[in-house]
Write an enzyme that holds these catalytic residues in place. Structure first.
Site, PDB file in Angstrom:
ATOM      1  N   GLY A 183      99.586  75.161  11.470  1.00  0.00           N
ATOM      2  CA  GLY A 183      99.909  73.748  11.302  1.00  0.00           C
ATOM      3  C   GLY A 183     101.352  73.451  10.935  1.00  0.00           C
ATOM      4  N   SER A 184     102.273  74.347  11.280  1.00  0.00           N
ATOM      5  CA  SER A 184     103.676  74.034  10.935  1.00  0.00           C
ATOM      6  C   SER A 184     104.186  72.835  11.741  1.00  0.00           C
ATOM      7  CB  SER A 184     104.582  75.252  11.130  1.00  0.00           C
ATOM      8  OG  SER A 184     104.719  75.569  12.492  1.00  0.00           O
ATOM      9  N   ASN A 185     103.687  72.658  12.963  1.00  0.00           N
ATOM     10  CA  ASN A 185     104.097  71.472  13.735  1.00  0.00           C
ATOM     11  C   ASN A 185     103.460  70.210  13.174  1.00  0.00           C
ATOM     12  OD1 ASN A 185     105.867  72.099  16.196  1.00  0.00           O
ATOM     13  ND2 ASN A 185     104.403  73.784  16.130  1.00  0.00           N
TER      14      ASN A 185
ATOM     15  N   LYS B 259      80.988  71.131  25.312  1.00  0.00           N
ATOM     16  CA  LYS B 259      82.310  70.560  25.031  1.00  0.00           C
ATOM     17  C   LYS B 259      82.250  69.033  25.080  1.00  0.00           C
ATOM     18  CE  LYS B 259      86.145  72.444  26.512  1.00  0.00           C
ATOM     19  NZ  LYS B 259      87.554  72.707  26.834  1.00  0.00           N
TER      20      LYS B 259
ATOM     21  N   MET C  87      94.079  75.155  20.142  1.00  0.00           N
ATOM     22  CA  MET C  87      93.943  76.207  21.144  1.00  0.00           C
ATOM     23  C   MET C  87      92.671  76.053  21.991  1.00  0.00           C
ATOM     24  SD  MET C  87      96.819  77.404  20.664  1.00  0.00           S
ATOM     25  CE  MET C  87      97.191  79.016  21.341  1.00  0.00           C
ATOM     26  N   ARG C  88      92.418  74.824  22.431  1.00  0.00           N
ATOM     27  CA  ARG C  88      91.298  74.573  23.334  1.00  0.00           C
ATOM     28  C   ARG C  88      91.791  73.742  24.504  1.00  0.00           C
ATOM     29  NH1 ARG C  88      86.358  75.611  21.694  1.00  0.00           N
ATOM     30  NH2 ARG C  88      86.346  76.325  19.562  1.00  0.00           N
TER      31      ARG C  88
ATOM     32  N   ILE D   3      91.552  70.748  26.870  1.00  0.00           N
ATOM     33  CA  ILE D   3      90.974  69.406  26.751  1.00  0.00           C
ATOM     34  C   ILE D   3      90.057  69.163  27.955  1.00  0.00           C
ATOM     35  CG2 ILE D   3      91.560  66.936  26.712  1.00  0.00           C
ATOM     36  CD1 ILE D   3      92.288  68.401  24.110  1.00  0.00           C
TER      37      ILE D   3
ATOM     38  N   ASN E 274     101.157  67.487  24.432  1.00  0.00           N
ATOM     39  CA  ASN E 274     100.962  68.860  23.945  1.00  0.00           C
ATOM     40  C   ASN E 274     102.312  69.544  23.766  1.00  0.00           C
ATOM     41  OD1 ASN E 274      99.511  71.388  23.462  1.00  0.00           O
ATOM     42  ND2 ASN E 274     100.222  72.018  25.491  1.00  0.00           N
TER      43      ASN E 274
ATOM     44  N   HIS F 198     104.165  73.234  23.915  1.00  0.00           N
ATOM     45  CA  HIS F 198     103.965  74.576  24.460  1.00  0.00           C
ATOM     46  C   HIS F 198     105.228  75.404  24.191  1.00  0.00           C
ATOM     47  CE1 HIS F 198     102.139  77.616  26.927  1.00  0.00           C
ATOM     48  NE2 HIS F 198     103.317  77.784  27.496  1.00  0.00           N
TER      49      HIS F 198
END
Ligand code: GAR
Length: 189
Positions: free
Chosen positions: A13-15, A66, A91-92, A94, A108, A110
């Site tokens: 969670g640093s972002n 899902k 990390m899923r 969408i 997102n 990347h």
């Protein structure tokens, strides 16, 4: 009125923290309405608690599909009137439910210069390839994995042989770029 955003994350969670810090410093005219996390116990949840950001934590395997957990998430986003979803190490992939209800409103981060090195191990893949210019991309999310329109990109030149060092440089760049991309997103509305 402040823009209402949600941040999805699966791990450190640093972002998440970088975005929340930018909001708290007044650099983004936003409110972080929700942190969505698919990994109970992830460090991002501690960060959310420290910043008093509400959380929605779930385990995919508690749902039949899902579509079911994405429906639960989208219902919560609707009730909070979320305008933008920021995927920050979520990390899923969408799925259709979120894409059909939040299409055009999901971005997102990347850790590579897309279209190079898509996928879940971009930094390692680029390192093993031996690139000399790494990078970060913030892009819109569509049905194609790591494929939506690019909002911002930044290059991270590195000519050493220490993957931890390059990872740290990429994260530094991410933390600057994500808040900038959120600003760009709302400017373009
Ligand atoms: C970030 O480097 C982000 O770019 C990456 O996960 C990391 C999460 O770090 N995302 C992907 O690889 C998506 N394919 P954080 O939890 O410290 O923000």
């Amino acid at each position: 009125m402040k823009h209402r955003i949600a941040i999805f994350a699966s791990g450190n969670g640093s972002n998440f923290e970088a975005i929340v810090n930018a909001v708290e410093r007044g650099e983004l005219d936003c409110e972080v309405a929700l942190c969505v996390c698919d990994k109970p116990g992830a460090y991002v949840l501690e960060r959310a608690a420290n910043h008093k950001v509400p959380t929605l934590v779930f385990k995919a395997k508690d749902y039949p599909s899902k579509r079911d957990f994405e429906k639960m998430i989208a219902d919560r986003l609707d009730s909070l009137k979320v305008e933008l979803v920021c995927l920050a190490g979520y990390m899923r992939i969408i799925g259709d439910e979120l894409l059909s209800r939040y299409g055009g409103r999901i971005i997102n981060i990347h850790p590579a210069l897309l279209p190079a090195f898509p996928g879940a191990h971009a930094i390692r893949d680029a390192f093993e390839y031996g690139v000399k210019v790494y990078g970060v991309t913030i892009h819109h999310v569509n049905e194609e994995v790591d494929g939506g329109r690019i909002i911002r990109q930044a290059a991270v030149p590195y000519d050493g042989d220490d993957i931890d060092e390059v990872e740290a440089l990429i994260h530094q760049t991410e933390h600057r770029l994500f808040p900038e991309a959120i600003k760009d997103y709302f400017k373009s509305k």
